[in-house]
Design an enzyme around this catalytic site. Structure first.
Site, PDB file in Angstrom:
ATOM      1  CE  LYS A  30      -0.201   0.128   5.037  1.00 40.16           C
ATOM      2  NZ  LYS A  30      -0.886  -0.433   6.219  1.00 40.16           N
ATOM      3  CE1 TYR A 258      14.193  33.311   2.618  1.00 38.55           C
ATOM      4  CE2 TYR A 258      14.013  30.920   2.549  1.00 38.55           C
ATOM      5  CZ  TYR A 258      13.980  32.146   1.914  1.00 38.55           C
ATOM      6  OH  TYR A 258      13.729  32.192   0.565  1.00 38.55           O
TER       7      TYR A 258
HETATM    8  C1  LIG Z   1      -0.152  -1.378   6.928  1.00 32.25           C
HETATM    9  C2  LIG Z   1      -0.765  -2.612   7.410  1.00 32.25           C
HETATM   10  C3  LIG Z   1       0.019  -3.766   7.647  1.00 32.25           C
HETATM   11  C4  LIG Z   1       1.533  -3.764   7.612  1.00 32.25           C
HETATM   12  O1  LIG Z   1       2.020  -3.243   8.826  1.00 32.25           O
HETATM   13  P1  LIG Z   1       3.600  -3.107   9.123  1.00 32.25           P
HETATM   14  O2  LIG Z   1       3.635  -2.581  10.495  1.00 32.25           O
HETATM   15  O3  LIG Z   1       4.117  -2.146   8.122  1.00 32.25           O
HETATM   16  O4  LIG Z   1       4.186  -4.449   8.980  1.00 32.25           O
HETATM   17  C5  LIG Z   1      -0.639  -4.929   7.975  1.00 32.25           C
HETATM   18  N1  LIG Z   1      -1.989  -4.968   8.068  1.00 32.25           N
HETATM   19  C6  LIG Z   1      -2.770  -3.872   7.869  1.00 32.25           C
HETATM   20  C7  LIG Z   1      -4.246  -3.986   7.992  1.00 32.25           C
HETATM   21  C8  LIG Z   1      -2.182  -2.660   7.553  1.00 32.25           C
HETATM   22  O5  LIG Z   1      -2.947  -1.581   7.369  1.00 32.25           O
END
Ligand SMILES: *Cc1c(COP(=O)(O)O)cnc(C)c1O
Length: 376
Positions: A30, A258
């Site tokens: 994702k 800045y």
């Molecule tokens: C993002 C996510 C993961 C992966 O989690 P990590 O901590 O990056 O291993 C697993 N399950 C769900 C539902 C997620 O949203």
């Protein structure tokens, strides 16, 4: 930004080695593969043996299919009515938690004349997506009314798997198991899963039928304390570099950038770098950030600008315009990790990867093959 496909493959194989040959691994890709590039990252994991992928949105699943990724693709945020048509058309497996989604998917599958898998998301205490425990059985009864839908799995997620000394995860896992047992008659051969990277590392007994690693596949640990004596030997895959624009000698007592928030104490050699907050190098890191030049650490001086910042190279001889500066990753004996950058900006490594990834063009390299491929 350089992404090393060999590191991605290595990390997937590390997870495979840890969980053994038969357990499922849902490679979580994702958020543009945590900023590493959705398609090339998924391809690298596939080369290392991945056959299941987790995306947040339907759109990402469609892109994976269009790029030729086969195997299972779980859409972890689920689908709306329009997304249901795409899920069926591209053989994506959405997570479901509303009757609306069941109806839309059931209708689309009937129209297409094919069987469509769904995974039920239950909320055992995350307080995010999913059915509450008491809603599971009525929902399963509803699911049975759609002849073209089948239950391919039941999933949940832990809120505190990465937090030390807390019995909550054990309790929530107990509840998840109880739910699974209660509905064990539903979904022949279904795949149940709950373990993210932290769970994978800490709780070997909670891997169920499949694990869902994300951050570990990109070479980072879900929490600093979990990196010590870890069962996974991970290689960060992201490297963020730039080139020095100008090197100049500034006298003592001169303000830098800045607001002149930094004033030189002595004669100072500065390297001007073409990286700033527009590239994800956040203003709030000013006064804390360091970069690598000639393998050594150079503190960033003064405010970080939109497209520039200044590194103090007084103690690093020989730095000149055109030299490589490393903002994230290794150079010579030096290394700057995402965890460290996260501390400078009061966030977590996950956010740094996503931020750098979404702000910068990625070049995919293969440290084992020396092929180069540019994306986006
Ligand atoms: C993002 C996510 C993961 C992966 O989690 P990590 O901590 O990056 O291993 C697993 N399950 C769900 C539902 C997620 O949203």
């Amino acid at each position: 930004m350089e992404i090393d496909r060999a590191a991605l493959r290595h990390n997937f194989r590390q997870v495979r080695k840890l969980v053994g040959p038969s357990l499922g691994i849902l490679a979580v890709v994702k958020a543009d593969a945590y900023g590493h590039g959705l398609i090339p990252a998924a391809q690298a994991f596939a080369e290392a043996g991945a056959t299941a992928f987790g995306v947040a949105e339907i759109e990402e699943g469609v892109r994976l299919r269009q790029a030729g990724i086969t195997g299972q693709i779980v859409v972890m945020l689920g689908v709306d009515r329009q997304g249901a048509a795409e899920a069926v058309a591209h053989a994506l497996t959405p997570v479901v938690y509303t009757l609306d989604a069941l109806e839309a998917l059931g209708a689309q599958a009937a129209k297409a004349g094919c069987l469509q898998g769904v995974q039920i998301k239950v909320d055992v205490g995350m307080g995010r997506l999913g059915l509450l425990p008491h809603e599971l059985e009525p929902f399963l009864a509803a699911l049975r009314r759609f002849p073209k839908l089948y239950l391919s799995g039941i999933a949940s997620h832990f809120p505190k798997a990465d937090v030390e000394g807390d019995g909550l995860t054990e309790k929530q896992y107990g509840l998840f198991q109880e739910l699974l047992t209660r509905v064990q008659g539903d979904g022949q051969g279904r795949i149940n899963h709950i373990a993210n990277s932290a769970t994978l590392l800490r709780y070997p007994g909670m891997r169920c039928d499949m694990v869902r690693p994300g951050i570990s596949l990109y070479g980072c640990y879900p929490a600093d304390w979990l990196s010590q004596a870890s069962a996974l030997e991970l290689k960060p895959a992201m490297r963020f570099t730039t080139r020095v624009l100008q090197v100049k000698e500034i006298p003592a007592g001169q303000g830098i950038s800045y607001g002149h928030r930094y004033v030189t104490e002595h004669s100072t050699r500065l390297a001007v770098l073409p990286v700033g907050y527009d590239d994800g190098y956040l203003r709030r890191m000013a006064g804390k950030a360091e970069v690598l030049l000639s393998g050594q650490r150079a503190p960033v001086r003064g405010m970080i600008c939109m497209n520039a910042c200044m590194a103090d190279v007084t103690d690093i001889p020989g730095v000149k315009a055109g030299d490589e500066a490393v903002l994230l990753g290794g150079q010579g004996a030096g290394e700057i990790r995402a965890e460290e950058i996260a501390r400078w900006s009061d966030t977590i490594n996950y956010e740094i990867l996503c931020l750098f990834g979404s702000c910068n063009r990625q070049v995919h390299v293969d440290s084992e093959e020396s092929t180069r491929q540019s994306v986006g």
